[in-house]
Design a protein around this motif. Structure first.
Motif, PDB file in Angstrom:
ATOM      1  N   UNK A   1       0.842  -1.192   0.000  1.00 54.51           N
ATOM      2  CA  UNK A   1       0.000   0.000   0.000  1.00 54.51           C
ATOM      3  C   UNK A   1       0.886   1.255   0.000  1.00 54.51           C
ATOM      4  N   UNK A   2       0.540   2.240  -0.803  1.00 56.05           N
ATOM      5  CA  UNK A   2       1.363   3.446  -0.854  1.00 56.05           C
ATOM      6  C   UNK A   2       1.080   4.317   0.365  1.00 56.05           C
ATOM      7  N   UNK A   3       2.019   5.212   0.634  1.00 57.15           N
ATOM      8  CA  UNK A   3       1.839   6.119   1.771  1.00 57.15           C
ATOM      9  C   UNK A   3       0.589   6.968   1.584  1.00 57.15           C
ATOM     10  N   UNK A   4       0.409   7.466   0.356  1.00 56.37           N
ATOM     11  CA  UNK A   4      -0.769   8.304   0.084  1.00 56.37           C
ATOM     12  C   UNK A   4      -2.046   7.520   0.361  1.00 56.37           C
ATOM     13  N   UNK A   5      -2.034   6.233  -0.090  1.00 57.70           N
ATOM     14  CA  UNK A   5      -3.204   5.387   0.121  1.00 57.70           C
ATOM     15  C   UNK A   5      -3.507   5.236   1.603  1.00 57.70           C
ATOM     16  N   UNK A   6      -2.446   5.048   2.381  1.00 60.13           N
ATOM     17  CA  UNK A   6      -2.623   4.857   3.814  1.00 60.13           C
ATOM     18  C   UNK A   6      -3.195   6.116   4.452  1.00 60.13           C
ATOM     19  N   UNK A   7      -2.613   7.260   4.065  1.00 62.58           N
ATOM     20  CA  UNK A   7      -3.046   8.522   4.653  1.00 62.58           C
ATOM     21  C   UNK A   7      -4.522   8.766   4.332  1.00 62.58           C
ATOM     22  N   UNK A   8      -4.886   8.447   3.081  1.00 63.96           N
ATOM     23  CA  UNK A   8      -6.269   8.674   2.651  1.00 63.96           C
ATOM     24  C   UNK A   8      -7.240   7.813   3.467  1.00 63.96           C
ATOM     25  N   UNK A   9      -6.842   6.562   3.704  1.00 64.30           N
ATOM     26  CA  UNK A   9      -7.708   5.675   4.492  1.00 64.30           C
ATOM     27  C   UNK A   9      -7.960   6.242   5.887  1.00 64.30           C
ATOM     28  N   UNK A  10      -6.888   6.736   6.521  1.00 67.27           N
ATOM     29  CA  UNK A  10      -7.061   7.329   7.850  1.00 67.27           C
ATOM     30  C   UNK A  10      -7.925   8.574   7.763  1.00 67.27           C
ATOM     31  N   UNK A  11      -7.745   9.329   6.664  1.00 72.30           N
ATOM     32  CA  UNK A  11      -8.493  10.588   6.551  1.00 72.30           C
ATOM     33  C   UNK A  11      -9.969  10.355   6.254  1.00 72.30           C
ATOM     34  N   UNK A  12     -10.305   9.176   5.729  1.00 74.10           N
ATOM     35  CA  UNK A  12     -11.730   8.868   5.568  1.00 74.10           C
ATOM     36  C   UNK A  12     -12.366   8.607   6.933  1.00 74.10           C
ATOM     37  N   UNK A  13     -11.523   8.160   7.862  1.00 69.65           N
ATOM     38  CA  UNK A  13     -12.010   7.843   9.206  1.00 69.65           C
ATOM     39  C   UNK A  13     -11.960   9.052  10.133  1.00 69.65           C
ATOM     40  N   UNK A  14     -10.843   9.780  10.077  1.00 75.55           N
ATOM     41  CA  UNK A  14     -10.597  10.866  11.034  1.00 75.55           C
ATOM     42  C   UNK A  14     -10.266  12.149  10.292  1.00 75.55           C
ATOM     43  N   UNK A  16      -7.898  15.017   9.872  1.00 74.03           N
ATOM     44  CA  UNK A  16      -6.596  15.587  10.181  1.00 74.03           C
ATOM     45  C   UNK A  16      -5.926  15.961   8.874  1.00 74.03           C
ATOM     46  N   UNK A  17      -4.946  16.827   8.816  1.00 78.57           N
ATOM     47  CA  UNK A  17      -4.483  17.552  10.000  1.00 78.57           C
ATOM     48  C   UNK A  17      -5.571  18.474  10.540  1.00 78.57           C
ATOM     49  N   UNK A  18      -5.573  18.601  11.873  1.00 81.65           N
ATOM     50  CA  UNK A  18      -6.452  19.603  12.463  1.00 81.65           C
ATOM     51  C   UNK A  18      -5.745  20.937  12.262  1.00 81.65           C
ATOM     52  N   UNK A  19      -6.454  21.973  12.013  1.00 82.48           N
ATOM     53  CA  UNK A  19      -5.778  23.223  11.621  1.00 82.48           C
ATOM     54  C   UNK A  19      -5.401  23.042  10.163  1.00 82.48           C
ATOM     55  N   UNK A  20      -5.352  24.105   9.421  1.00 80.18           N
ATOM     56  CA  UNK A  20      -5.078  23.959   7.983  1.00 80.18           C
ATOM     57  C   UNK A  20      -3.581  23.899   7.772  1.00 80.18           C
ATOM     58  N   UNK A  21      -3.097  22.767   7.291  1.00 77.85           N
ATOM     59  CA  UNK A  21      -1.667  22.580   7.090  1.00 77.85           C
ATOM     60  C   UNK A  21      -1.344  22.835   5.621  1.00 77.85           C
ATOM     61  N   UNK A 252       3.407  15.521  13.528  1.00 73.94           N
ATOM     62  CA  UNK A 252       2.284  15.147  14.406  1.00 73.94           C
ATOM     63  C   UNK A 252       1.933  16.307  15.345  1.00 73.94           C
ATOM     64  N   UNK A 253       2.953  17.012  15.821  1.00 77.29           N
ATOM     65  CA  UNK A 253       2.683  18.206  16.651  1.00 77.29           C
ATOM     66  C   UNK A 253       1.920  19.251  15.857  1.00 77.29           C
ATOM     67  N   UNK A 254       2.366  19.495  14.622  1.00 80.81           N
ATOM     68  CA  UNK A 254       1.706  20.496  13.775  1.00 80.81           C
ATOM     69  C   UNK A 254       0.250  20.110  13.501  1.00 80.81           C
ATOM     70  N   UNK A 255       0.019  18.818  13.298  1.00 82.97           N
ATOM     71  CA  UNK A 255      -1.305  18.347  12.861  1.00 82.97           C
ATOM     72  C   UNK A 255      -2.271  18.132  14.016  1.00 82.97           C
ATOM     73  N   UNK A 256      -1.785  18.307  15.236  1.00 79.21           N
ATOM     74  CA  UNK A 256      -2.647  18.056  16.395  1.00 79.21           C
ATOM     75  C   UNK A 256      -2.808  16.572  16.671  1.00 79.21           C
ATOM     76  N   UNK A 257      -1.843  15.785  16.203  1.00 82.77           N
ATOM     77  CA  UNK A 257      -1.900  14.337  16.420  1.00 82.77           C
ATOM     78  C   UNK A 257      -0.981  13.944  17.586  1.00 82.77           C
TER      79      UNK A 257
END
Ligand SMILES: O=C(O)[C@H](CS(=O)(=O)O)OP(=O)(O)O
Length: 269
Positions: A1-14, A16-21, A252-257
């Motif tokens: 799985x690509x990194x982008x794919x992984x990030x997208x999956x998490x972003x469908x659930x949660x 983030x980033x909180x705050x506009x990055x 992670x600090x920047x994103x509120x994670x």
């Protein structure tokens, strides 16, 4: 799985980033790392893991002089191919200035493929005239020019009014960013006290008085400093001298994670 794919999956659930990055290529929210001698394999791993979160890579001090030619050329190519600017440490330029070889230094840096340079006087004395000339020459040669303000010797510090004057001077000469000195240690230097705490009154005076505070890059090697800057300025504060092993932790600090900024960043969302 690509990194982008992984990030997208998490972003469908949660969310983030909180705050506009900001995303690359960025002009704010910059992360500059200090590389004290990563090999090619380590650099490749780092960029594959965290290249989206790195904007500038500094080959610390004069370490650029100590590489085998082929390794340096390959490393510069590798770094730039990930959309990351690369430059030698300010101290290396100061060695060239001391030896009256500024132009030759810039020409060699360009020939190697460095995309940026740092103009600093942390250890040496440099007249305003030479500083202006160094910045404008480097700009004309096609570099992104980062200047730096601050002295490395705690007994020879600039006063805040001198720092403000230099920031404004360098921006008017063409520097794209001005780095606020913090060294690798983050202690007893620049706007940090002996314990590494930010001297907030000086920070506020600086931010209030410079012509464009969004062009400042705060050297902030310690987590508490990164946290404080994010709480004060938000996720897209520019930070430098980040340890390469801590790029994701900073993101992670920047994103509120991360607990240390979760609530502060959420409030900005
Ligand atoms: O890389 C350098 O030359 C130094 C590193 S430190 O300040 O001596 O830790 O930083 P610079 O900001 O480039 O002067």
């Amino acid at each position: 799985m690509t990194k982008k794919g992984t990030e997208k999956m998490w972003q469908e659930l949660l969310q983030f980033p909180m705050g506009k990055r900001t995303a690359k290529p960025r002009t704010t929210g910059i992360t500059m790392i200090i590389d004290k001698g990563l090999g090619l394999g380590e650099t490749r791993d780092l960029l594959n893991l965290a290249g989206d979160y790195i904007d500038f890579l500094k080959l610390g001090f004069g370490t650029a002089a100590l590489y085998y030619n082929e390794v340096l050329e390959e490393k510069i190519h590798l770094v730039t191919s990930h959309g990351v600017d690369i430059y030698p440490g300010g101290t290396f330029l100061e060695v060239a200035v001391l030896q009256d070889k500024l132009r030759q230094y810039l020409a060699m840096a360009r020939d190697f493929g460095f995309t940026a340079v740092e103009i600093s006087d942390g250890t040496i004395d440099m007249s305003l005239q030479l500083r202006a000339q160094a910045i404008s020459t480097a700009c004309e040669m096609g570099f992104k020019v980062l200047s730096e303000v601050g002295k490395k010797d705690p007994d020879n510090e600039f006063e805040i009014k001198d720092i403000i004057r230099l920031v404004n001077h360098d921006l008017s000469c063409g520097a794209c960013h001005v780095i606020v000195e913090g060294r690798e240690s983050g202690k007893a230097v620049g706007l940090y006290d002996r314990e590494g705490n930010l001297i907030m009154s000086e920070l506020e005076e600086l931010v209030y008085s410079v012509r464009d505070a969004s062009k400042l890059i705060w050297e902030a090697p310690l987590k508490e400093q990164q946290q404080e800057l994010i709480i004060r300025f938000g996720p897209n504060v520019n930070m430098g001298n980040i340890n390469p092993h801590e790029v994701l932790a900073l993101e992670a600090l920047r994103a509120g994670l991360r607990a240390d900024t979760l609530k502060a960043v959420l409030q900005r969302t």
